[in-house]
Each structure stands twice: as structure tokens, then as C-alpha cells.
Design a protein around this motif. Structure first.
Motif, short mmCIF file in Angstrom:
data_model
loop_
_atom_site.label_atom_id
_atom_site.label_comp_id
_atom_site.label_asym_id
_atom_site.label_seq_id
_atom_site.Cartn_x
_atom_site.Cartn_y
_atom_site.Cartn_z
N ASP A 53 0.81 -1.22 0.00
CA ASP A 53 0.00 0.00 0.00
C ASP A 53 0.85 1.27 0.00
O ASP A 53 0.34 2.37 -0.23
N ILE A 54 2.15 1.17 0.25
CA ILE A 54 3.04 2.33 0.26
C ILE A 54 3.52 2.57 -1.16
O ILE A 54 4.10 1.68 -1.79
N ASN A 55 3.27 3.77 -1.66
CA ASN A 55 3.64 4.11 -3.03
C ASN A 55 4.58 5.31 -3.08
O ASN A 55 4.37 6.24 -3.85
N TRP A 56 5.61 5.30 -2.27
CA TRP A 56 6.57 6.39 -2.28
C TRP A 56 7.38 6.31 -3.57
O TRP A 56 7.69 5.23 -4.05
N ASN A 57 7.77 7.48 -4.10
CA ASN A 57 8.65 7.46 -5.25
C ASN A 57 10.11 7.45 -4.79
O ASN A 57 10.40 7.60 -3.61
N TYR A 58 11.01 7.30 -5.73
CA TYR A 58 12.43 7.18 -5.44
C TYR A 58 12.93 8.37 -4.61
O TYR A 58 13.67 8.20 -3.63
N LYS A 59 12.55 9.57 -4.99
CA LYS A 59 13.02 10.77 -4.28
C LYS A 59 12.51 10.80 -2.84
O LYS A 59 13.19 11.30 -1.95
N THR A 60 11.33 10.29 -2.62
CA THR A 60 10.78 10.24 -1.26
C THR A 60 11.63 9.33 -0.38
O THR A 60 11.98 9.69 0.74
N TYR A 61 11.95 8.15 -0.89
CA TYR A 61 12.84 7.24 -0.14
C TYR A 61 14.16 7.94 0.16
O TYR A 61 14.65 7.89 1.29
N HIS A 62 14.72 8.54 -0.85
CA HIS A 62 16.02 9.20 -0.70
C HIS A 62 15.94 10.30 0.36
O HIS A 62 16.83 10.43 1.22
N THR A 63 14.87 11.09 0.34
CA THR A 63 14.68 12.16 1.33
C THR A 63 14.54 11.59 2.73
O THR A 63 15.16 12.08 3.68
N TYR A 64 13.72 10.55 2.88
CA TYR A 64 13.55 9.93 4.20
C TYR A 64 14.88 9.42 4.74
O TYR A 64 15.19 9.62 5.92
N LEU A 65 15.67 8.77 3.91
CA LEU A 65 16.95 8.23 4.35
C LEU A 65 17.90 9.36 4.76
O LEU A 65 18.61 9.26 5.76
#
Length: 168
Positions: free
Chosen positions: A76-88
Motif C-alpha cells: 500500500d506504500i507508493n513512495w517514489n524514489y526521491k521520497t525514499y532518498h529524502t527519508y533516508l
């Protein structure tokens, strides 16, 4: 029928290298936690919990493997690549995770906060937010509202017995 790729067997040298690499990450995490104090006093966001769960108990992960792990466990999680990168990046700034460059190219991420520390901090945070001065009251409320399985009841009884005996 799909053809199987010829996989090279692990030599003693390769296996030794892999073990040393994993242990070095463990040592870095332990040393870092000892340096900054093992106790975690930050409330984790849901996104941080999700990412940490994908890292705990595993060898250091690339961004790609973190994304794959989360997509498999949380479709159900649909984060895009940039979102993952920002969270990390934010989690590194908060000192929740660390990273290291592998082969001058791949960045590997690993947790700096143990699952136990995170759960302890979250439990303390929950108790302070709901203003219950008694863990017993919280457990009683959960038992009444959710019901406890026989296994959960036995776990509580075992824990109470252990506390009576002065155990940790």
C-alpha cells in the motif's frame, strides 16, 4: 523452462570477506550507539518505523533493496524514489541510520537505533501521551478492548512471575 545461471561457489576468501564486512557494520553500530548513548529519546514517524523495520536484523542495504523490501512488505506504500532518498537523508541527520559507500558507488544503509531501543522509547512516549501512570492500567484496558489470546495471557503471567522474582 528457465535456464539456471551458473553461480560461482563461495570460496573461503569470499566468505571470510562477507563475514568481516557484516561484523564491521555491527561494530560500527555498537560503537556509535555507545558513543552517543544507547537510549533513544526521539519519537519515530511512521515512515521511519517502516524503513527501520526493513533494516533491522539484516545486512546493510542499498536504496534499491530497501525499496524492494518495503514494497514487498507494504504494497500500500507508493513512495517514489526521491521520497525514499529524502527519508533516508533525514534519518541520517537524526542519527537513526548510518551509511557507508561500497565500491565507490553503492551507498549501504544500516540502523544506528536498535529495535529494542525504539520500542522502549515508543512505549514510554505512549504512556506519557495518554497520561496513564500505570502500565497495569494500560494492559487492563487493552485486554478489555482487544481481548487477549491464551498465548498473550500466558506471556503476561510469565512476565508477572518474573517481576515478582526480581527479574529484569
Amino acid at each position: 523452462m528457465k535456464s539456471k545461471k551458473n553461480k560461482k561457489p563461495l570460496t573461503d576468501g569470499k566468505l571470510s570477506y562477507i563475514i568481516k564486512t557484516i561484523l564491521s557494520y555491527k561494530d560500527k553500530t555498537v560503537a556509535y550507539r555507545a558513543e552517543r548513548g544507547a537510549a533513544m529519546n526521539k519519537k519515530l514517524l511512521d515512515s521511519e518505523w517502516t524503513i527501520l523495520k526493513s533494516l533491522w536484523g539484516r545486512k546493510p542495504q542499498t536504496l534499491k533493496s530497501i525499496i524492494q523490501s518495503i514494497q514487498m512488505s507494504h504494497p500500500d506504500i507508493n513512495w517514489n524514489y526521491k521520497t525514499y532518498h529524502t527519508y533516508l537523508r533525514i534519518m541520517q541527520e537524526k542519527e537513526l541510520i548510518g551509511s557507508e559507500i561500497k565500491n565507490g558507488k553503492d551507498k549501504l544503509y544500516f540502523p544506528l537505533v536498535s529495535e529494542e531501543d525504539a520500542l522502549k522509547a515508543e512505549s514510554e512516549n505512549l504512556l506519557s501521551r495518554i497520561n496513564l501512570n500505570s502500565v497495569g492500567r494500560l494492559v487492563a484496558m487493552l485486554a478489555e478492548n482487544e481481548g487477549l489470546s491464551e498465548n498473550e495471557q500466558q506471556e503476561l503471567l510469565d512476565f508477572a512471575s518474573k517481576m515478582e522474582k526480581g527479574g529484569d
